[in-house]
Design a protein around this motif. Structure first.
Motif, PDB file in Angstrom:
ATOM      1  N   VAL A  46    -102.447 -25.643  12.964  1.00 39.73           N
ATOM      2  CA  VAL A  46    -103.281 -26.058  11.841  1.00 39.73           C
ATOM      3  C   VAL A  46    -102.790 -27.391  11.307  1.00 39.73           C
ATOM      4  CG1 VAL A  46    -103.829 -25.519   9.432  1.00 39.73           C
ATOM      5  CG2 VAL A  46    -103.844 -23.718  11.120  1.00 39.73           C
ATOM      6  N   ILE A  47    -103.724 -28.246  10.911  1.00 38.11           N
ATOM      7  CA  ILE A  47    -103.371 -29.487  10.220  1.00 38.11           C
ATOM      8  C   ILE A  47    -104.071 -29.449   8.866  1.00 38.11           C
ATOM      9  CG2 ILE A  47    -103.462 -31.992  10.234  1.00 38.11           C
ATOM     10  CD1 ILE A  47    -103.794 -31.908  13.227  1.00 38.11           C
ATOM     11  N   PRO A  48    -103.337 -29.100   7.804  1.00 35.24           N
ATOM     12  CA  PRO A  48    -103.975 -29.081   6.484  1.00 35.24           C
ATOM     13  C   PRO A  48    -104.300 -30.507   6.033  1.00 35.24           C
ATOM     14  CG  PRO A  48    -101.652 -28.523   6.312  1.00 35.24           C
ATOM     15  CD  PRO A  48    -101.960 -28.679   7.761  1.00 35.24           C
ATOM     16  N   ASP A  49    -105.417 -30.648   5.358  1.00 35.75           N
ATOM     17  CA  ASP A  49    -105.777 -31.977   4.873  1.00 35.75           C
ATOM     18  C   ASP A  49    -105.226 -32.192   3.464  1.00 35.75           C
ATOM     19  OD1 ASP A  49    -107.448 -30.516   3.216  1.00 35.75           O
ATOM     20  OD2 ASP A  49    -109.255 -30.990   4.344  1.00 35.75           O
ATOM     21  N   ALA A  50    -105.330 -33.415   2.985  1.00 41.19           N
ATOM     22  CA  ALA A  50    -104.760 -33.761   1.677  1.00 41.19           C
ATOM     23  C   ALA A  50    -105.444 -33.008   0.545  1.00 41.19           C
ATOM     24  CB  ALA A  50    -104.875 -35.268   1.454  1.00 41.19           C
ATOM     25  N   ILE A  51    -106.707 -32.673   0.694  1.00 42.65           N
ATOM     26  CA  ILE A  51    -107.437 -31.982  -0.371  1.00 42.65           C
ATOM     27  C   ILE A  51    -106.869 -30.585  -0.602  1.00 42.65           C
ATOM     28  CG2 ILE A  51    -109.681 -31.013  -1.018  1.00 42.65           C
ATOM     29  CD1 ILE A  51    -110.945 -33.378   0.520  1.00 42.65           C
ATOM     30  N   ASP A  52    -106.578 -29.871   0.459  1.00 43.62           N
ATOM     31  CA  ASP A  52    -106.112 -28.490   0.359  1.00 43.62           C
ATOM     32  C   ASP A  52    -104.599 -28.343   0.516  1.00 43.62           C
ATOM     33  OD1 ASP A  52    -108.750 -27.656   0.142  1.00 43.62           O
ATOM     34  OD2 ASP A  52    -108.978 -27.464   2.302  1.00 43.62           O
ATOM     35  N   TRP A  53    -103.861 -29.441   0.499  1.00 42.85           N
ATOM     36  CA  TRP A  53    -102.436 -29.395   0.824  1.00 42.85           C
ATOM     37  C   TRP A  53    -101.671 -28.398  -0.043  1.00 42.85           C
ATOM     38  CZ3 TRP A  53     -99.044 -30.066   4.359  1.00 42.85           C
ATOM     39  CH2 TRP A  53     -97.693 -30.122   4.022  1.00 42.85           C
ATOM     40  N   GLU A  54    -101.845 -28.431  -1.348  1.00 42.68           N
ATOM     41  CA  GLU A  54    -101.073 -27.543  -2.224  1.00 42.68           C
ATOM     42  C   GLU A  54    -101.400 -26.079  -1.961  1.00 42.68           C
ATOM     43  OE1 GLU A  54    -101.092 -28.622  -6.338  1.00 42.68           O
ATOM     44  OE2 GLU A  54    -100.666 -30.720  -5.892  1.00 42.68           O
ATOM     45  N   ASP A  55    -102.682 -25.767  -1.780  1.00 43.32           N
ATOM     46  CA  ASP A  55    -103.063 -24.379  -1.482  1.00 43.32           C
ATOM     47  C   ASP A  55    -102.543 -23.948  -0.108  1.00 43.32           C
ATOM     48  OD1 ASP A  55    -104.348 -23.860  -3.869  1.00 43.32           O
ATOM     49  OD2 ASP A  55    -106.284 -24.589  -3.132  1.00 43.32           O
ATOM     50  N   GLU A  56    -102.670 -24.819   0.874  1.00 39.59           N
ATOM     51  CA  GLU A  56    -102.206 -24.486   2.229  1.00 39.59           C
ATOM     52  C   GLU A  56    -100.697 -24.250   2.234  1.00 39.59           C
ATOM     53  OE1 GLU A  56    -103.923 -23.896   4.941  1.00 39.59           O
ATOM     54  OE2 GLU A  56    -105.887 -24.511   4.219  1.00 39.59           O
ATOM     55  N   LEU A  57     -99.962 -25.089   1.519  1.00 34.21           N
ATOM     56  CA  LEU A  57     -98.509 -24.944   1.452  1.00 34.21           C
ATOM     57  C   LEU A  57     -98.131 -23.633   0.759  1.00 34.21           C
ATOM     58  CD1 LEU A  57     -95.721 -26.125   1.978  1.00 34.21           C
ATOM     59  CD2 LEU A  57     -95.919 -27.349  -0.181  1.00 34.21           C
ATOM     60  N   ARG A  58     -98.784 -23.325  -0.356  1.00 30.39           N
ATOM     61  CA  ARG A  58     -98.507 -22.077  -1.074  1.00 30.39           C
ATOM     62  C   ARG A  58     -98.780 -20.869  -0.182  1.00 30.39           C
ATOM     63  NH1 ARG A  58    -101.858 -18.705  -3.084  1.00 30.39           N
ATOM     64  NH2 ARG A  58    -103.574 -20.169  -3.059  1.00 30.39           N
ATOM     65  N   ILE A  59     -99.902 -20.877   0.505  1.00 24.38           N
ATOM     66  CA  ILE A  59    -100.256 -19.749   1.376  1.00 24.38           C
ATOM     67  C   ILE A  59     -99.256 -19.621   2.520  1.00 24.38           C
ATOM     68  CG2 ILE A  59    -101.981 -18.938   3.035  1.00 24.38           C
ATOM     69  CD1 ILE A  59    -104.097 -20.153   1.081  1.00 24.38           C
TER      70      ILE A  59
END
Length: 83
Positions: A46-59
């Motif tokens: 997966v490559i999280p984008d800048a928009i969802d970075w905080e949510d992706e990192l938390r998950i």
């Protein structure tokens, strides 16, 4: 490359049965790759984008901590008292 328990390297395991993709990944060993290049080679999931970075990192962190082998405090109360 060191073999895993199955006798294959990590790359061989990831690209099992896909020789052309394995050769492409091996050809990139030692190269500096950005996220897009790594994704094209099939090296990342997966490559999280800048928009969802905080949510992706938390998950991702929550999922990783759920794998912890450290027992929860409730485990001690339940099993220590029955021993």
């Amino acid at each position: 490359m060191y073999p895993m328990g199955n006798g294959l390297s990590r790359l061989e395991s990831r690209f099992f049965g896909r020789a052309a993709e394995l050769d492409a990944a091996r050809g990139a060993v030692g190269d500096l790759l950005d996220a897009a290049a790594a994704s094209e080679l099939g090296l990342v999931t997966v490559i999280p984008d800048a928009i969802d970075w905080e949510d992706e990192l938390r998950i991702a962190l929550e999922q990783r901590t759920s794998f912890s082998r450290t027992p929860s405090p409730g485990w001690r109360r339940t099993y220590a008292s029955s021993a």
